[in-house]
Design an enzyme around this catalytic site. Structure first.
Site, PDB file in Angstrom:
ATOM      1  N   ARG A  80     -12.355   6.915   8.729  1.00  0.00           N
ATOM      2  CA  ARG A  80     -11.873   5.548   8.882  1.00  0.00           C
ATOM      3  C   ARG A  80     -12.883   4.534   8.335  1.00  0.00           C
ATOM      4  O   ARG A  80     -12.502   3.542   7.711  1.00  0.00           O
ATOM      5  CB  ARG A  80     -11.583   5.276  10.346  1.00  0.00           C
ATOM      6  CG  ARG A  80     -11.131   3.866  10.632  1.00  0.00           C
ATOM      7  CD  ARG A  80      -9.860   3.520   9.889  1.00  0.00           C
ATOM      8  NE  ARG A  80      -9.301   2.259  10.337  1.00  0.00           N
ATOM      9  CZ  ARG A  80      -8.137   1.768   9.925  1.00  0.00           C
ATOM     10  NH1 ARG A  80      -7.421   2.438   9.049  1.00  0.00           N
ATOM     11  NH2 ARG A  80      -7.689   0.636  10.386  1.00  0.00           N
TER      12      ARG A  80
ATOM     13  N   ASP B 176      -8.628  -6.104  -5.225  1.00  0.00           N
ATOM     14  CA  ASP B 176      -8.199  -4.816  -4.660  1.00  0.00           C
ATOM     15  C   ASP B 176      -8.590  -3.692  -5.605  1.00  0.00           C
ATOM     16  O   ASP B 176      -8.035  -3.562  -6.694  1.00  0.00           O
ATOM     17  CB  ASP B 176      -6.672  -4.843  -4.466  1.00  0.00           C
ATOM     18  CG  ASP B 176      -6.131  -3.573  -3.812  1.00  0.00           C
ATOM     19  OD1 ASP B 176      -6.890  -2.612  -3.590  1.00  0.00           O
ATOM     20  OD2 ASP B 176      -4.918  -3.558  -3.512  1.00  0.00           O
TER      21      ASP B 176
ATOM     22  N   HIS C  41      -8.064  -4.857  -0.784  1.00  0.00           N
ATOM     23  CA  HIS C  41      -6.750  -4.287  -0.501  1.00  0.00           C
ATOM     24  C   HIS C  41      -6.113  -4.925   0.741  1.00  0.00           C
ATOM     25  O   HIS C  41      -4.890  -5.081   0.816  1.00  0.00           O
ATOM     26  CB  HIS C  41      -6.898  -2.782  -0.330  1.00  0.00           C
ATOM     27  CG  HIS C  41      -5.605  -2.051  -0.177  1.00  0.00           C
ATOM     28  ND1 HIS C  41      -4.609  -2.107  -1.119  1.00  0.00           N
ATOM     29  CD2 HIS C  41      -5.129  -1.253   0.814  1.00  0.00           C
ATOM     30  CE1 HIS C  41      -3.578  -1.364  -0.727  1.00  0.00           C
ATOM     31  NE2 HIS C  41      -3.875  -0.845   0.445  1.00  0.00           N
ATOM     32  N   ASP C  42      -6.925  -5.290   1.717  1.00  0.00           N
ATOM     33  CA  ASP C  42      -6.402  -5.934   2.927  1.00  0.00           C
ATOM     34  C   ASP C  42      -5.673  -7.242   2.651  1.00  0.00           C
ATOM     35  O   ASP C  42      -4.975  -7.752   3.546  1.00  0.00           O
ATOM     36  CB  ASP C  42      -7.550  -6.220   3.901  1.00  0.00           C
ATOM     37  CG  ASP C  42      -7.709  -5.120   4.939  1.00  0.00           C
ATOM     38  OD1 ASP C  42      -6.861  -4.205   4.975  1.00  0.00           O
ATOM     39  OD2 ASP C  42      -8.673  -5.173   5.714  1.00  0.00           O
TER      40      ASP C  42
ATOM     41  N   SER D 212       0.846  -1.190   0.000  1.00  0.00           N
ATOM     42  CA  SER D 212       0.000   0.000   0.000  1.00  0.00           C
ATOM     43  C   SER D 212       0.892   1.254   0.000  1.00  0.00           C
ATOM     44  O   SER D 212       1.850   1.339  -0.768  1.00  0.00           O
ATOM     45  CB  SER D 212      -0.937  -0.063   1.212  1.00  0.00           C
ATOM     46  OG  SER D 212      -1.946   0.887   1.137  1.00  0.00           O
TER      47      SER D 212
END
Lengths: 387, 387
Positions: B240, B334, B367-368, B171
């Site tokens: 967040r 992602d 993405h995680d 990232s």
């Protein structure tokens, strides 16, 4: 509170495509009053109810040439034509409605009503609650897509319509179209479903959640009781900015904005890129024309809609339908209502012997494609209506 | 203000994968002080600077077995091991660092530092500005990815390292790794770039914008001068929540949450679905552990980073690099750092004769994935390091 769309921004989700030839010309929004109101899915009775609507073309003698257009989240009954000769932009889907257009007013009687819970003339949270003499605010009952359709069912009867040649909807409008065919199956001859789904994805619920938190967290929101005071403009603008991002595609953002820097604010953190100035502009325009409570109620109606609810599967649920034909169209770059959701609709329709024309249209505009790709959509709609 | 990660939530972007065998055991974050500070890309000199870091394994006699791990947006120097025996979770990429792991501490000296502008021990907006005796807040100078790397360059020299066997980052960490190879080409032997990009997309800038507006619009933000007072918790939580949505994938949200309803709030509008309760929980945990000003500065460092800036193309820019080998990995689901951005990196590296192993890993975690797909990443990293 009755909010009118700004002159330079039709209440659709994207710039309006403007073509003059075949225009329906000058039109007016009318309304019908239902003093006794209607019962809602949630159990309450909402009364009175006012429904704002527009019509284009003429109802035929058999009263069976009507096309019902369902609008999306923040649009209005003003689909086509202009309210005043000097309006810069016509209605939100003008390019589809008129002589020689997809919904040809030489043949069809086209109707659109502002949906229940909105703020463009139909009863919603900004309407006066006659029990208190003040706007409902969060005292407005929760409404469902089914409730929106129930109100429209009364409207079309008032207009003398006996059967709907087609019910047409993009995005949330498609959910209303589906619900029409489920609740009033004998009324709906065909469905045109564009960039829509039988239910919201958890991702879109999550994105709505962020916008809802922004509105609820705005200090001007005051539990929804902000009428006559400063509205929760910043929270609503944030929600709209985020909505706007989901209406577009990454590819189109690269083309339109890329990483170009904004001119202003060289030292600050707030606005560094052109895409940000654009979103700020969209947020500002939106808060001038839309009510925050309406936005909350309509987002939640989308989130809670599930065309399969109470049935084992979508195909089981669709067994109630009686429509003969359907067009289902999705767009390759739409990540808010992705193609797999249209495929679910197609499968469930076909499982019930509906003759479906299914199309994934290659487009770079993301979800907004349903408002912009008129040249690709028009032949699909005309083919269905010609049959 | 020094914020520690909560016991049940490592400062990474996702739950930490826990494997005990090969663990580095109990570790401590240390720090070095640079009393004279450093010049920044923006022209100012920031001083003093403190850098928090952790190391695992031993530096060899040639001082050339070091691997520098770069952390992402909201993580810390605490990559591996536990600070206390009863810590529920180890560092944010523990599964990759230890005996027999991808970054094998029997062979390598692994280093990670908290990045400049963060709030886990390295100087950032919550640090005391010695000119005023109060936290910098928005008086902190704007920082770039290049500035973060410049600080790390001093750190690795202080640690006696002479050359980096690999610089590794997922990232935003990948942006730092790229920048290392551009700024200090003689230092970097190889690059490991995971779920990263040479520049942020306009879509991710737009999404950051929404979070930034939520923070700036929180009435507790007070121009960034909230230290010692109530922080802008709701705005930061909104930012967040939205970030979290972008770290996941639609498919994974269907699997994990679907459209399951939340138990509470039957009459209200706020929390109707489980995915919303989950996001609220993530928002609450985050505001306990992270500083809103740091979040703003780090988002903007990402937005402004462009590895091609000042060059005609990315390949032209990469001509400065001297690394021999690279692994570039992306993940199929992602959408924050999509595969096409990894392909751009691969093309530019190969144009400069870097030996690149390129992989799009099939994964549903979005993405995680870069934190969760350790079993798929480990052999790729080991192969590069073995060569």
């Amino acid at each position: 509170m009755m909010l009118g769309p700004g002159r330079d921004d039709a209440p659709g989700e994207a710039p309006v495509v403007i073509v003059e030839e075949g225009s329906v010309g000058i039109v007016a929004t009318r309304s019908v009053a239902l003093p006794g109101g209607l019962p809602l899915d949630g159990g309450a009775r909402l009364r009175p109810i006012t429904v704002a609507y527009e019509t284009y073309g003429e109802l035929n003698a058999a009263a069976d040439n009507a096309i019902l257009v369902e609008h999306a989240l923040t649009a209005s009954a003003h689909v086509a034509g202009r309210h005043r000769p000097d309006d810069r932009a016509p209605g939100w889907w003008d390019v589809m409605v008129g002589r020689g257009r997809a919904f040809d007013t030489a043949e069809h009687f086209v109707v659109c009503s502002n949906l229940l819970g909105s703020c463009y003339g139909t009863t919603g949270p900004s309407s006066i609650d006659r029990r208190t003499g003040r706007p409902y605010g969060l005292g407005f009952p929760r409404i469902t897509v089914g409730d929106m359709v129930r109100v429209q069912h009364v409207l079309v009867q008032r207009l003398g319509i006996r059967r709907l040649r087609a019910v047409v909807g993009g995005s949330m409008g498609g959910m209303q179209a589906i619900e029409w065919a489920l609740r009033y199956p004998e009324w709906v001859d065909s469905l045109i479903l564009v960039a829509t789904a039988a239910r919201a994805t958890p991702q879109s619920i999550a994105i709505h959640k962020v916008g809802i938190e922004a509105i609820l967290g705005d200090p001007h929101f005051r539990g929804g009781d902000y009428y006559g005071e400063e509205p929760p403009a910043h929270g609503l603008a944030i929600a709209r900015m985020l909505g706007h991002v989901t209406y577009l595609s990454d590819g189109w953002l690269w083309k339109k904005f890329g990483r170009r820097r904004a001119p202003a604010d060289p030292a600050g953190l707030r606005t560094l890129f052109e895409i940000e100035s654009y979103l700020e502009h969209q947020g500002r325009k939106f808060v001038e024309r839309f009510d925050a409570n309406s936005y909350l109620y309509l987002l939640r109606a989308i989130d809670l809609y599930d065309a399969a609810e109470g049935y084992g599967s979508l195909a089981d649920s669709f067994r109630r339908m009686r429509c003969r034909k359907a067009v289902v169209a999705s767009f390759s770059s739409d990540w808010l209502y992705p193609t797999y959701q249209s495929r679910e609709l197609v499968d469930a329709l076909r499982a019930n012997a509906v003759d479906v024309a299914s199309h994934e249209i290659q487009s770079e505009y993301g979800h907004d494609s349903f408002l912009l790709e008129h040249e690709k959509l028009t032949p699909l709609f005309r083919e269905l209506l010609a049959s």
